[in-house]
Design an enzyme around this catalytic site. Sequence first.
Site, PDB file in Angstrom:
ATOM      1  N   GLY A  23      46.392  41.755  35.411  1.00 50.69           N
ATOM      2  CA  GLY A  23      46.383  40.819  34.294  1.00 50.69           C
ATOM      3  C   GLY A  23      47.409  39.706  34.344  1.00 50.69           C
ATOM      4  O   GLY A  23      47.438  38.863  33.447  1.00 50.69           O
ATOM      5  N   ARG A  74      33.512  29.327  35.008  1.00 55.50           N
ATOM      6  CA  ARG A  74      34.628  29.559  34.083  1.00 55.50           C
ATOM      7  C   ARG A  74      34.718  28.518  32.944  1.00 55.50           C
ATOM      8  O   ARG A  74      34.907  28.902  31.792  1.00 55.50           O
ATOM      9  CB  ARG A  74      35.959  29.649  34.843  1.00 55.50           C
ATOM     10  CG  ARG A  74      35.979  30.770  35.892  1.00 55.50           C
ATOM     11  CD  ARG A  74      37.362  31.091  36.408  1.00 55.50           C
ATOM     12  NE  ARG A  74      38.159  31.725  35.379  1.00 55.50           N
ATOM     13  CZ  ARG A  74      39.081  31.120  34.672  1.00 55.50           C
ATOM     14  NH1 ARG A  74      39.385  29.854  34.909  1.00 55.50           N
ATOM     15  NH2 ARG A  74      39.730  31.756  33.720  1.00 55.50           N
ATOM     16  N   TYR A 126      37.702  34.524  40.337  1.00 52.62           N
ATOM     17  CA  TYR A 126      36.527  34.490  39.463  1.00 52.62           C
ATOM     18  C   TYR A 126      35.761  33.174  39.625  1.00 52.62           C
ATOM     19  O   TYR A 126      35.231  32.628  38.667  1.00 52.62           O
ATOM     20  CB  TYR A 126      36.931  34.740  37.995  1.00 52.62           C
ATOM     21  CG  TYR A 126      37.765  36.007  37.844  1.00 52.62           C
ATOM     22  CD1 TYR A 126      37.186  37.253  38.016  1.00 52.62           C
ATOM     23  CD2 TYR A 126      39.143  35.954  37.594  1.00 52.62           C
ATOM     24  CE1 TYR A 126      37.952  38.423  37.920  1.00 52.62           C
ATOM     25  CE2 TYR A 126      39.909  37.110  37.496  1.00 52.62           C
ATOM     26  CZ  TYR A 126      39.306  38.335  37.657  1.00 52.62           C
ATOM     27  OH  TYR A 126      40.058  39.474  37.577  1.00 52.62           O
ATOM     28  N   PRO A 140      46.534  43.580  40.304  1.00 48.98           N
ATOM     29  CA  PRO A 140      46.360  42.158  39.984  1.00 48.98           C
ATOM     30  C   PRO A 140      45.234  41.527  40.802  1.00 48.98           C
ATOM     31  O   PRO A 140      45.046  41.861  41.978  1.00 48.98           O
ATOM     32  CB  PRO A 140      47.700  41.560  40.407  1.00 48.98           C
ATOM     33  CG  PRO A 140      48.133  42.421  41.552  1.00 48.98           C
ATOM     34  CD  PRO A 140      47.557  43.786  41.330  1.00 48.98           C
ATOM     35  N   GLY A 141      44.500  40.630  40.195  1.00 51.73           N
ATOM     36  CA  GLY A 141      43.489  39.862  40.920  1.00 51.73           C
ATOM     37  C   GLY A 141      43.876  38.399  40.926  1.00 51.73           C
ATOM     38  O   GLY A 141      44.295  37.829  41.931  1.00 51.73           O
ATOM     39  N   ARG A 142      43.799  37.800  39.729  1.00 54.22           N
ATOM     40  CA  ARG A 142      43.997  36.362  39.573  1.00 54.22           C
ATOM     41  C   ARG A 142      45.338  35.882  40.123  1.00 54.22           C
ATOM     42  O   ARG A 142      45.410  34.848  40.770  1.00 54.22           O
ATOM     43  CB  ARG A 142      43.908  36.023  38.089  1.00 54.22           C
ATOM     44  CG  ARG A 142      43.871  34.562  37.772  1.00 54.22           C
ATOM     45  CD  ARG A 142      44.035  34.318  36.264  1.00 54.22           C
ATOM     46  NE  ARG A 142      43.294  35.216  35.432  1.00 54.22           N
ATOM     47  CZ  ARG A 142      42.111  34.937  34.890  1.00 54.22           C
ATOM     48  NH1 ARG A 142      41.553  33.780  35.098  1.00 54.22           N
ATOM     49  NH2 ARG A 142      41.499  35.820  34.117  1.00 54.22           N
ATOM     50  N   CYS A 151      20.433  22.065  34.131  1.00 56.03           N
ATOM     51  CA  CYS A 151      19.846  21.627  32.850  1.00 56.03           C
ATOM     52  C   CYS A 151      20.385  22.447  31.688  1.00 56.03           C
ATOM     53  O   CYS A 151      19.656  23.204  31.056  1.00 56.03           O
ATOM     54  CB  CYS A 151      18.328  21.734  32.931  1.00 56.03           C
ATOM     55  SG  CYS A 151      17.711  21.008  34.441  1.00 56.03           S
ATOM     56  N   GLU A 152      21.661  22.352  31.435  1.00 51.53           N
ATOM     57  CA  GLU A 152      22.325  23.021  30.318  1.00 51.53           C
ATOM     58  C   GLU A 152      23.468  22.113  29.892  1.00 51.53           C
ATOM     59  O   GLU A 152      24.217  21.637  30.752  1.00 51.53           O
ATOM     60  CB  GLU A 152      22.975  24.336  30.757  1.00 51.53           C
ATOM     61  CG  GLU A 152      22.056  25.325  31.389  1.00 51.53           C
ATOM     62  CD  GLU A 152      21.934  26.603  30.582  1.00 51.53           C
ATOM     63  OE1 GLU A 152      22.504  26.683  29.478  1.00 51.53           O
ATOM     64  OE2 GLU A 152      21.243  27.507  31.072  1.00 51.53           O
TER      65      GLU A 152
HETATM   66  N1  LLP Z   1      42.138  45.892  36.293  1.00 54.11           N
HETATM   67  C1  LLP Z   1      41.103  45.981  35.437  1.00 54.11           C
HETATM   68  C2  LLP Z   1      40.749  47.290  34.886  1.00 54.11           C
HETATM   69  C3  LLP Z   1      40.393  44.820  35.073  1.00 54.11           C
HETATM   70  O1  LLP Z   1      39.410  44.913  34.206  1.00 54.11           O
HETATM   71  C4  LLP Z   1      40.774  43.570  35.623  1.00 54.11           C
HETATM   72  C5  LLP Z   1      40.046  42.349  35.293  1.00 54.11           C
HETATM   73  C6  LLP Z   1      41.839  43.542  36.526  1.00 54.11           C
HETATM   74  C7  LLP Z   1      42.497  44.720  36.843  1.00 54.11           C
HETATM   75  C8  LLP Z   1      42.306  42.283  37.178  1.00 54.11           C
HETATM   76  O2  LLP Z   1      42.727  41.350  36.238  1.00 54.11           O
HETATM   77  P1  LLP Z   1      43.523  40.043  36.719  1.00 54.11           P
HETATM   78  O3  LLP Z   1      44.809  40.491  37.368  1.00 54.11           O
HETATM   79  O4  LLP Z   1      42.655  39.303  37.684  1.00 54.11           O
HETATM   80  O5  LLP Z   1      43.746  39.295  35.466  1.00 54.11           O
HETATM   81  N2  LLP Z   1      36.187  36.480  34.788  1.00 54.11           N
HETATM   82  C9  LLP Z   1      37.353  36.328  33.956  1.00 54.11           C
HETATM   83  C10 LLP Z   1      38.345  37.448  34.158  1.00 54.11           C
HETATM   84  C11 LLP Z   1      37.763  38.819  33.980  1.00 54.11           C
HETATM   85  C12 LLP Z   1      38.772  39.903  34.204  1.00 54.11           C
HETATM   86  C13 LLP Z   1      38.117  41.226  34.280  1.00 54.11           C
HETATM   87  N3  LLP Z   1      39.016  42.311  34.541  1.00 54.11           N
HETATM   88  C14 LLP Z   1      37.964  34.948  34.215  1.00 54.11           C
HETATM   89  O6  LLP Z   1      37.408  34.185  34.999  1.00 54.11           O
HETATM   90  O7  LLP Z   1      38.970  34.581  33.612  1.00 54.11           O
END
Ligand code: LLP
Length: 432
Positions: free
Chosen positions: A238, A326, A385, A288-290, A356-357
Amino acid sequence: MHLFRYVGKNLFCEGVSVDSLAKKFGTPLYVYSQATLEDHFQKLDSALAPLDHLICFAMKANSNLSVMRTLANRGSGFDVVSAGELQRVIAAGGDPKKCVFAGVAKSEKEIEFALQKGIYSFNCESEPEILRINKVAARLKKRAPIAVRINPNVSAKTHSKITTGTYENKFGIQFEHVEAIYARASKLKNIWLRGVQMHIGSQLTDVTPYELAVKKVLPLVKKLAANYKLEFFSPGGGLGIIYNPALASGSNEWWQSKAAKGILTPAVYAEKLLPLLKPLGLKILIEPGRFIVGNAGALVTQVEYVKRTGKKNFVIVDAAMNDLIRPAFYDSYHEIVPLVKKGGVTVSSDVVGGICESGDYFCKDRPLAKVGEGDRLALLSAGAYGFVMASNYNTRPLAVEVLVSGKKFAVARERQKVKDIWAGEKVVAWLK
Ligand code: LLP
Protein backbone atom coordinates in the site's frame (compact mmCIF):
# COMPACT_ATOMS: atom_id res chain seq x y z
CA MET A 1 12.97 8.72 -7.81
CA HIS A 2 12.63 7.69 -11.41
CA LEU A 3 14.81 7.70 -14.43
CA PHE A 4 12.54 9.39 -16.98
CA ARG A 5 14.40 12.68 -17.46
CA TYR A 6 15.03 15.29 -20.10
CA VAL A 7 18.43 15.45 -21.73
CA GLY A 8 18.22 18.78 -23.53
CA LYS A 9 14.79 18.75 -25.16
CA ASN A 10 14.48 14.97 -25.34
CA LEU A 11 12.85 12.71 -22.79
CA PHE A 12 15.12 9.84 -21.87
CA CYS A 13 14.46 6.64 -19.98
CA GLU A 14 17.85 5.95 -18.40
CA GLY A 15 20.27 6.17 -21.35
CA VAL A 16 17.71 5.74 -24.14
CA SER A 17 15.68 8.42 -25.93
CA VAL A 18 12.02 7.54 -25.51
CA ASP A 19 11.25 9.06 -28.91
CA SER A 20 13.69 6.65 -30.55
CA LEU A 21 11.79 3.78 -28.88
CA ALA A 22 8.46 5.17 -30.12
CA LYS A 23 9.85 5.40 -33.66
CA LYS A 24 11.21 1.87 -33.50
CA PHE A 25 8.30 0.08 -31.81
CA GLY A 26 5.33 2.32 -32.56
CA THR A 27 2.70 3.56 -30.11
CA PRO A 28 0.95 2.97 -27.76
CA LEU A 29 4.02 1.70 -25.98
CA TYR A 30 4.86 0.97 -22.35
CA VAL A 31 8.46 1.70 -21.35
CA TYR A 32 9.94 0.44 -18.07
CA SER A 33 13.19 1.48 -16.40
CA GLN A 34 15.04 -1.45 -14.86
CA ALA A 35 17.30 0.77 -12.73
CA THR A 36 14.22 2.48 -11.23
CA LEU A 37 12.70 -0.88 -10.31
CA GLU A 38 15.96 -1.95 -8.72
CA ASP A 39 16.39 1.32 -6.88
CA HIS A 40 12.91 1.15 -5.35
CA PHE A 41 13.35 -2.46 -4.32
CA GLN A 42 16.74 -1.63 -2.82
CA LYS A 43 15.43 1.36 -0.88
CA LEU A 44 12.76 -0.75 0.78
CA ASP A 45 15.11 -3.63 1.35
CA SER A 46 17.66 -1.34 3.05
CA ALA A 47 14.97 0.36 5.15
CA LEU A 48 13.91 -3.06 6.43
CA ALA A 49 17.46 -4.35 6.87
CA PRO A 50 17.31 -4.31 10.71
CA LEU A 51 14.52 -6.89 10.48
CA ASP A 52 14.44 -10.48 9.28
CA HIS A 53 12.25 -9.65 6.30
CA LEU A 54 10.94 -10.63 2.90
CA ILE A 55 9.53 -8.30 0.27
CA CYS A 56 6.77 -10.00 -1.72
CA PHE A 57 6.15 -7.81 -4.75
CA ALA A 58 2.38 -7.53 -5.34
CA MET A 59 2.59 -8.65 -8.95
CA LYS A 60 -0.99 -7.59 -9.66
CA ALA A 61 0.58 -4.15 -10.14
CA ASN A 62 2.77 -5.32 -13.01
CA SER A 63 3.28 -8.93 -13.99
CA ASN A 64 5.48 -8.58 -17.04
CA LEU A 65 8.01 -11.43 -16.93
CA SER A 66 11.00 -9.10 -17.33
CA VAL A 67 9.79 -6.81 -14.55
CA MET A 68 9.29 -9.83 -12.32
CA ARG A 69 12.67 -11.33 -13.19
CA THR A 70 14.38 -8.03 -12.38
CA LEU A 71 12.91 -8.25 -8.88
CA ALA A 72 13.39 -12.01 -8.48
CA ASN A 73 17.08 -11.49 -9.30
CA ARG A 74 17.23 -9.13 -6.30
CA GLY A 75 15.69 -11.75 -4.02
CA SER A 76 12.07 -10.61 -4.15
CA GLY A 77 9.20 -12.92 -3.37
CA PHE A 78 5.72 -12.34 -4.81
CA ASP A 79 2.22 -11.67 -3.57
CA VAL A 80 -0.06 -13.63 -5.91
CA VAL A 81 -3.84 -13.52 -6.16
CA SER A 82 -4.53 -16.36 -8.58
CA ALA A 83 -3.10 -19.64 -9.81
CA GLY A 84 -2.37 -17.78 -13.03
CA GLU A 85 -0.11 -15.34 -11.17
CA LEU A 86 1.68 -18.23 -9.48
CA GLN A 87 2.29 -19.80 -12.87
CA ARG A 88 3.73 -16.47 -14.00
CA VAL A 89 6.10 -16.46 -11.00
CA ILE A 90 7.43 -19.80 -12.18
CA ALA A 91 7.62 -18.61 -15.81
CA ALA A 92 9.56 -15.52 -14.67
CA GLY A 93 12.06 -17.59 -12.69
CA GLY A 94 10.71 -16.59 -9.27
CA ASP A 95 10.54 -18.87 -6.26
CA PRO A 96 7.08 -20.17 -5.22
CA LYS A 97 8.49 -20.74 -1.74
CA LYS A 98 8.75 -16.98 -1.40
CA CYS A 99 5.12 -16.44 -2.43
CA VAL A 100 2.06 -15.51 -0.43
CA PHE A 101 -1.39 -16.12 -1.87
CA ALA A 102 -3.95 -13.37 -1.15
CA GLY A 103 -7.53 -12.89 -2.35
CA VAL A 104 -11.06 -13.60 -1.12
CA ALA A 105 -12.08 -16.22 -3.70
CA LYS A 106 -9.39 -18.93 -3.85
CA SER A 107 -10.83 -21.96 -5.65
CA GLU A 108 -10.05 -25.58 -4.72
CA LYS A 109 -7.98 -25.94 -7.88
CA GLU A 110 -5.96 -22.83 -7.05
CA ILE A 111 -5.36 -24.00 -3.49
CA GLU A 112 -4.25 -27.41 -4.75
CA PHE A 113 -1.82 -25.87 -7.24
CA ALA A 114 -0.34 -23.51 -4.65
CA LEU A 115 0.09 -26.37 -2.16
CA GLN A 116 1.83 -28.49 -4.76
CA LYS A 117 4.22 -25.63 -5.51
CA GLY A 118 5.00 -25.19 -1.81
CA ILE A 119 4.06 -21.52 -1.35
CA TYR A 120 5.14 -19.72 1.82
CA SER A 121 1.64 -18.87 3.07
CA PHE A 122 -2.01 -18.48 2.17
CA ASN A 123 -3.27 -15.14 3.44
CA CYS A 124 -6.79 -16.19 4.40
CA GLU A 125 -9.74 -13.90 4.16
CA SER A 126 -12.56 -16.00 5.71
CA GLU A 127 -13.18 -19.05 7.88
CA PRO A 128 -14.79 -21.07 5.04
CA GLU A 129 -11.58 -20.48 3.09
CA ILE A 130 -9.49 -21.94 5.95
CA LEU A 131 -11.78 -24.98 6.06
CA ARG A 132 -11.42 -25.41 2.31
CA ILE A 133 -7.62 -25.16 2.49
CA ASN A 134 -7.63 -27.75 5.28
CA LYS A 135 -9.76 -30.09 3.15
CA VAL A 136 -7.53 -29.77 0.06
CA ALA A 137 -4.36 -30.14 2.16
CA ALA A 138 -5.78 -33.33 3.75
CA ARG A 139 -6.44 -34.76 0.31
CA LEU A 140 -2.83 -34.01 -0.70
CA LYS A 141 -1.52 -35.22 2.67
CA LYS A 142 0.10 -31.85 3.37
CA ARG A 143 -0.04 -29.18 6.06
CA ALA A 144 -0.97 -25.86 4.54
CA PRO A 145 0.84 -22.77 5.88
CA ILE A 146 -1.64 -20.00 6.52
CA ALA A 147 -2.00 -16.52 7.97
CA VAL A 148 -5.25 -14.80 8.72
CA ARG A 149 -5.67 -11.40 7.13
CA ILE A 150 -6.89 -9.13 9.90
CA ASN A 151 -9.27 -6.38 8.90
CA PRO A 152 -8.33 -3.78 11.53
CA ASN A 153 -11.22 -1.45 10.66
CA VAL A 154 -8.89 1.50 10.14
CA SER A 155 -9.59 3.69 7.13
CA ALA A 156 -6.62 4.22 4.83
CA LYS A 157 -8.24 7.52 3.77
CA THR A 158 -7.37 6.83 0.17
CA HIS A 159 -9.65 6.46 -2.89
CA SER A 160 -12.84 4.54 -2.00
CA LYS A 161 -12.17 1.93 -4.69
CA ILE A 162 -8.78 1.01 -3.17
CA THR A 163 -9.50 1.21 0.57
CA THR A 164 -9.62 -2.30 2.01
CA GLY A 165 -9.17 -2.15 5.78
CA THR A 166 -12.61 -1.22 7.05
CA TYR A 167 -15.75 -3.27 7.68
CA GLU A 168 -17.29 -1.65 4.59
CA ASN A 169 -14.89 -3.76 2.51
CA LYS A 170 -15.00 -7.45 1.59
CA PHE A 171 -11.43 -8.06 2.73
CA GLY A 172 -9.94 -9.84 5.72
CA ILE A 173 -11.45 -11.11 8.94
CA GLN A 174 -13.04 -8.77 11.43
CA PHE A 175 -10.53 -7.81 14.14
CA GLU A 176 -12.80 -8.99 16.97
CA HIS A 177 -13.18 -12.47 15.42
CA VAL A 178 -9.54 -13.22 14.71
CA GLU A 179 -8.56 -14.79 18.04
CA ALA A 180 -11.42 -17.28 18.00
CA ILE A 181 -10.63 -18.20 14.41
CA TYR A 182 -6.99 -18.98 15.28
CA ALA A 183 -8.26 -21.14 18.17
CA ARG A 184 -10.54 -23.10 15.86
CA ALA A 185 -7.99 -23.28 13.03
CA SER A 186 -5.34 -24.63 15.43
CA LYS A 187 -7.49 -27.75 15.77
CA LEU A 188 -7.48 -28.44 12.04
CA LYS A 189 -5.02 -31.23 11.30
CA ASN A 190 -3.84 -30.01 7.93
CA ILE A 191 -3.42 -26.34 8.79
CA TRP A 192 -0.11 -24.85 9.89
CA LEU A 193 -0.64 -21.46 11.53
CA ARG A 194 2.43 -19.74 10.21
CA GLY A 195 1.72 -16.04 10.50
CA VAL A 196 -0.66 -13.13 10.65
CA GLN A 197 -1.30 -10.49 8.01
CA MET A 198 -3.13 -7.24 7.34
CA HIS A 199 -3.48 -4.78 4.47
CA ILE A 200 -5.48 -1.58 4.78
CA GLY A 201 -5.42 -0.16 1.29
CA SER A 202 -3.43 1.16 -1.61
CA GLN A 203 -1.80 4.50 -2.48
CA LEU A 204 -1.21 5.49 1.14
CA THR A 205 0.81 8.69 1.07
CA ASP A 206 0.46 9.26 4.78
CA VAL A 207 2.05 7.00 7.36
CA THR A 208 -0.56 7.67 10.06
CA PRO A 209 -3.25 5.11 9.09
CA TYR A 210 -0.50 2.49 8.76
CA GLU A 211 0.84 3.32 12.19
CA LEU A 212 -2.64 3.31 13.73
CA ALA A 213 -3.49 -0.06 12.20
CA VAL A 214 -0.20 -1.67 13.26
CA LYS A 215 -0.56 -0.26 16.79
CA LYS A 216 -4.10 -1.58 16.95
CA VAL A 217 -3.23 -5.15 15.92
CA LEU A 218 0.09 -5.42 17.74
CA PRO A 219 -1.17 -6.77 21.10
CA LEU A 220 -3.20 -9.38 19.23
CA VAL A 221 -0.25 -10.31 17.01
CA LYS A 222 1.96 -10.80 20.09
CA LYS A 223 -0.63 -13.00 21.75
CA LEU A 224 -1.21 -15.12 18.65
CA ALA A 225 2.52 -15.42 17.99
CA ALA A 226 3.11 -16.71 21.52
CA ASN A 227 0.12 -19.07 21.56
CA TYR A 228 0.68 -20.62 18.16
CA LYS A 229 4.43 -20.16 17.62
CA LEU A 230 3.87 -18.00 14.58
CA GLU A 231 6.79 -17.24 12.31
CA PHE A 232 5.78 -14.00 10.56
CA PHE A 233 3.73 -10.84 10.58
CA SER A 234 2.88 -8.87 7.45
CA PRO A 235 1.57 -5.31 7.59
CA GLY A 236 0.73 -5.64 3.85
CA GLY A 237 1.46 -3.33 0.95
CA GLY A 238 0.00 0.00 0.00
CA LEU A 239 2.92 2.46 0.05
CA GLY A 240 1.90 5.31 -2.20
CA ILE A 241 3.82 7.26 -4.82
CA ILE A 242 3.82 10.86 -6.01
CA TYR A 243 1.80 11.08 -9.22
CA ASN A 244 1.81 14.86 -9.44
CA PRO A 245 5.23 16.37 -8.79
CA ALA A 246 3.74 19.88 -8.90
CA LEU A 247 2.08 18.99 -5.61
CA ALA A 248 5.41 17.82 -4.26
CA SER A 249 7.23 21.05 -5.04
CA GLY A 250 7.34 22.09 -1.40
CA SER A 251 5.49 25.36 -1.78
CA ASN A 252 2.12 23.71 -2.08
CA GLU A 253 -0.21 23.53 0.89
CA TRP A 254 -1.32 19.98 0.18
CA TRP A 255 2.24 18.79 0.12
CA GLN A 256 3.13 20.66 3.28
CA SER A 257 0.21 19.11 5.13
CA LYS A 258 1.38 15.68 3.96
CA ALA A 259 4.99 16.39 4.79
CA ALA A 260 3.99 17.53 8.26
CA LYS A 261 2.30 14.20 8.85
CA GLY A 262 5.25 12.29 7.44
CA ILE A 263 4.88 11.26 3.79
CA LEU A 264 5.21 7.54 3.34
CA THR A 265 8.75 7.05 2.04
CA PRO A 266 10.72 3.90 2.98
CA ALA A 267 12.67 6.02 5.48
CA VAL A 268 9.48 7.26 7.18
CA TYR A 269 8.03 3.76 7.05
CA ALA A 270 11.12 2.45 8.79
CA GLU A 271 11.28 5.28 11.30
CA LYS A 272 7.67 4.81 12.41
CA LEU A 273 7.21 1.08 12.03
CA LEU A 274 10.55 -0.49 12.89
CA PRO A 275 10.28 0.39 16.59
CA LEU A 276 6.88 -1.35 16.59
CA LEU A 277 7.87 -4.36 14.50
CA LYS A 278 11.39 -5.14 15.73
CA PRO A 279 10.39 -6.13 19.31
CA LEU A 280 7.99 -8.73 17.89
CA GLY A 281 10.97 -10.90 17.00
CA LEU A 282 9.00 -12.23 14.02
CA LYS A 283 9.93 -12.37 10.37
CA ILE A 284 8.32 -9.35 8.66
CA LEU A 285 6.81 -9.61 5.20
CA ILE A 286 5.64 -6.66 3.15
CA GLU A 287 3.67 -6.78 -0.07
CA PRO A 288 4.18 -3.55 -2.03
CA GLY A 289 3.23 -3.23 -5.69
CA ARG A 290 2.84 0.39 -6.72
CA PHE A 291 5.82 1.71 -4.74
CA ILE A 292 8.21 -0.52 -6.66
CA VAL A 293 6.86 -0.26 -10.16
CA GLY A 294 4.57 2.80 -10.38
CA ASN A 295 7.13 5.42 -11.28
CA ALA A 296 9.25 2.94 -13.21
CA GLY A 297 6.92 2.92 -16.21
CA ALA A 298 5.48 5.32 -18.77
CA LEU A 299 2.82 4.94 -21.44
CA VAL A 300 3.90 6.55 -24.71
CA THR A 301 1.32 7.74 -27.18
CA GLN A 302 1.06 9.75 -30.40
CA VAL A 303 -1.28 12.60 -31.20
CA GLU A 304 -3.75 11.66 -33.95
CA TYR A 305 -5.79 14.86 -34.08
CA VAL A 306 -6.24 18.15 -32.28
CA LYS A 307 -9.82 19.35 -32.26
CA ARG A 308 -11.54 22.39 -30.78
CA THR A 309 -15.14 22.10 -29.62
CA GLY A 310 -16.71 25.07 -27.93
CA LYS A 311 -14.24 26.15 -25.29
CA LYS A 312 -12.40 22.84 -25.26
CA ASN A 313 -9.12 21.85 -26.86
CA PHE A 314 -9.13 18.07 -27.37
CA VAL A 315 -5.82 16.32 -27.94
CA ILE A 316 -6.86 12.96 -29.37
CA VAL A 317 -4.16 10.32 -28.94
CA ASP A 318 -3.66 6.73 -30.06
CA ALA A 319 -3.66 5.32 -26.50
CA ALA A 320 -6.99 5.05 -24.73
CA MET A 321 -8.71 3.85 -21.57
CA ASN A 322 -8.21 0.27 -22.72
CA ASP A 323 -4.43 0.84 -22.38
CA LEU A 324 -4.56 2.78 -19.09
CA ILE A 325 -7.87 2.78 -17.27
CA ARG A 326 -6.78 4.58 -14.08
CA PRO A 327 -7.96 8.13 -14.99
CA ALA A 328 -11.37 6.80 -16.11
CA PHE A 329 -11.75 4.46 -13.14
CA TYR A 330 -10.26 6.44 -10.24
CA ASP A 331 -10.01 9.94 -11.66
CA SER A 332 -6.32 9.45 -11.20
CA TYR A 333 -3.64 11.93 -12.22
CA HIS A 334 -0.81 11.02 -14.59
CA GLU A 335 1.72 13.64 -15.56
CA ILE A 336 1.68 14.14 -19.35
CA VAL A 337 4.88 15.35 -20.97
CA PRO A 338 6.13 15.68 -24.57
CA LEU A 339 8.85 13.31 -25.77
CA VAL A 340 10.47 16.28 -27.46
CA LYS A 341 9.99 19.72 -25.90
CA LYS A 342 9.07 22.37 -28.44
CA GLY A 343 8.42 25.32 -26.17
CA GLY A 344 5.76 27.76 -27.34
CA VAL A 345 2.38 28.45 -25.83
CA THR A 346 0.50 26.44 -23.24
CA VAL A 347 -3.07 25.42 -24.00
CA SER A 348 -5.67 24.14 -21.56
CA SER A 349 -6.34 20.68 -23.00
CA ASP A 350 -8.26 17.45 -22.58
CA VAL A 351 -6.09 14.53 -23.63
CA VAL A 352 -8.47 11.79 -24.77
CA GLY A 353 -8.40 8.38 -26.43
CA GLY A 354 -10.43 7.15 -29.36
CA ILE A 355 -12.88 4.93 -27.47
CA CYS A 356 -16.58 5.70 -27.70
CA GLU A 357 -17.02 6.64 -24.04
CA SER A 358 -16.85 10.08 -22.48
CA GLY A 359 -14.88 8.49 -19.64
CA ASP A 360 -12.05 7.82 -22.08
CA TYR A 361 -9.76 10.65 -21.06
CA PHE A 362 -6.30 11.01 -19.54
CA CYS A 363 -6.71 14.57 -18.29
CA LYS A 364 -9.20 17.40 -18.41
CA ASP A 365 -8.55 21.14 -18.76
CA ARG A 366 -4.86 20.75 -18.05
CA PRO A 367 -2.38 23.39 -19.24
CA LEU A 368 -0.12 21.57 -21.69
CA ALA A 369 2.41 22.73 -24.23
CA LYS A 370 0.66 23.08 -27.58
CA VAL A 371 0.92 19.90 -29.66
CA GLY A 372 -0.05 18.87 -33.17
CA GLU A 373 -0.69 15.72 -35.17
CA GLY A 374 2.24 13.29 -34.98
CA ASP A 375 3.70 14.71 -31.76
CA ARG A 376 4.34 12.16 -29.06
CA LEU A 377 3.56 12.30 -25.36
CA ALA A 378 4.41 10.20 -22.31
CA LEU A 379 2.00 9.50 -19.47
CA LEU A 380 4.26 9.09 -16.48
CA SER A 381 3.87 6.87 -13.40
CA ALA A 382 2.01 4.28 -15.47
CA GLY A 383 4.11 1.30 -14.39
CA ALA A 384 1.63 0.08 -11.75
CA TYR A 385 -1.91 -0.99 -12.62
CA GLY A 386 -1.32 0.17 -16.19
CA PHE A 387 -0.71 -2.63 -18.68
CA VAL A 388 -2.11 -5.26 -16.28
CA MET A 389 -5.52 -3.56 -16.33
CA ALA A 390 -5.54 -3.14 -20.11
CA SER A 391 -8.29 -4.70 -22.19
CA ASN A 392 -9.22 -5.34 -25.79
CA TYR A 393 -12.23 -3.02 -25.63
CA ASN A 394 -13.04 -1.76 -29.13
CA THR A 395 -10.87 -4.64 -30.47
CA ARG A 396 -7.75 -2.67 -29.75
CA PRO A 397 -4.62 -4.82 -29.40
CA LEU A 398 -2.59 -4.73 -26.18
CA ALA A 399 0.37 -2.37 -26.37
CA VAL A 400 4.01 -3.38 -26.74
CA GLU A 401 6.17 -3.31 -23.57
CA VAL A 402 9.89 -2.43 -23.63
CA LEU A 403 12.43 -2.73 -20.82
CA VAL A 404 15.34 -0.27 -20.67
CA SER A 405 18.57 -0.78 -18.77
CA GLY A 406 21.22 1.91 -19.18
CA LYS A 407 21.69 2.24 -22.93
CA LYS A 408 20.15 -1.19 -23.62
CA PHE A 409 16.53 -1.81 -24.51
CA ALA A 410 14.50 -4.84 -25.55
CA VAL A 411 10.91 -5.87 -26.14
CA ALA A 412 9.50 -7.37 -22.95
CA ARG A 413 6.18 -8.15 -24.61
CA GLU A 414 5.30 -7.88 -28.27
CA ARG A 415 2.39 -5.81 -29.43
CA GLN A 416 -0.63 -8.10 -29.64
CA LYS A 417 -1.68 -9.00 -33.18
CA VAL A 418 -5.24 -7.99 -34.00
CA LYS A 419 -6.08 -11.52 -35.19
CA ASP A 420 -5.00 -12.90 -31.81
CA ILE A 421 -7.71 -10.87 -30.11
CA TRP A 422 -10.40 -13.24 -31.43
CA ALA A 423 -8.18 -16.32 -31.62
CA GLY A 424 -10.34 -18.32 -29.17
CA GLU A 425 -13.64 -17.28 -30.69
CA LYS A 426 -15.76 -19.21 -33.19
CA VAL A 427 -18.74 -18.62 -35.43
CA VAL A 428 -20.89 -21.44 -34.03
CA ALA A 429 -21.82 -24.24 -36.42
CA TRP A 430 -25.51 -23.43 -36.84
CA LEU A 431 -24.74 -19.92 -38.03
CA LYS A 432 -22.67 -21.13 -40.95
N1 LLP B 1 -1.68 -6.65 -0.81
C1 LLP B 1 -3.01 -6.76 -1.02
C2 LLP B 1 -3.77 -7.73 -0.22
C3 LLP B 1 -3.64 -5.95 -1.97
O1 LLP B 1 -4.94 -6.04 -2.13
C4 LLP B 1 -2.87 -5.02 -2.72
C5 LLP B 1 -3.48 -4.18 -3.74
C6 LLP B 1 -1.49 -4.97 -2.48
C7 LLP B 1 -0.93 -5.80 -1.53
C8 LLP B 1 -0.58 -4.04 -3.22
O2 LLP B 1 -0.94 -2.71 -3.03
P1 LLP B 1 0.05 -1.55 -3.50
O3 LLP B 1 1.34 -1.68 -2.72
O4 LLP B 1 0.29 -1.71 -4.97
O5 LLP B 1 -0.69 -0.31 -3.18
N2 LLP B 1 -5.84 -0.72 -9.40
C9 LLP B 1 -5.71 0.22 -8.32
C10 LLP B 1 -5.01 -0.38 -7.12
C11 LLP B 1 -5.64 -1.65 -6.62
C12 LLP B 1 -4.91 -2.23 -5.45
C13 LLP B 1 -5.40 -3.59 -5.15
N3 LLP B 1 -4.71 -4.23 -4.06
C14 LLP B 1 -4.99 1.47 -8.85
O6 LLP B 1 -4.69 1.53 -10.04
O7 LLP B 1 -4.77 2.42 -8.11
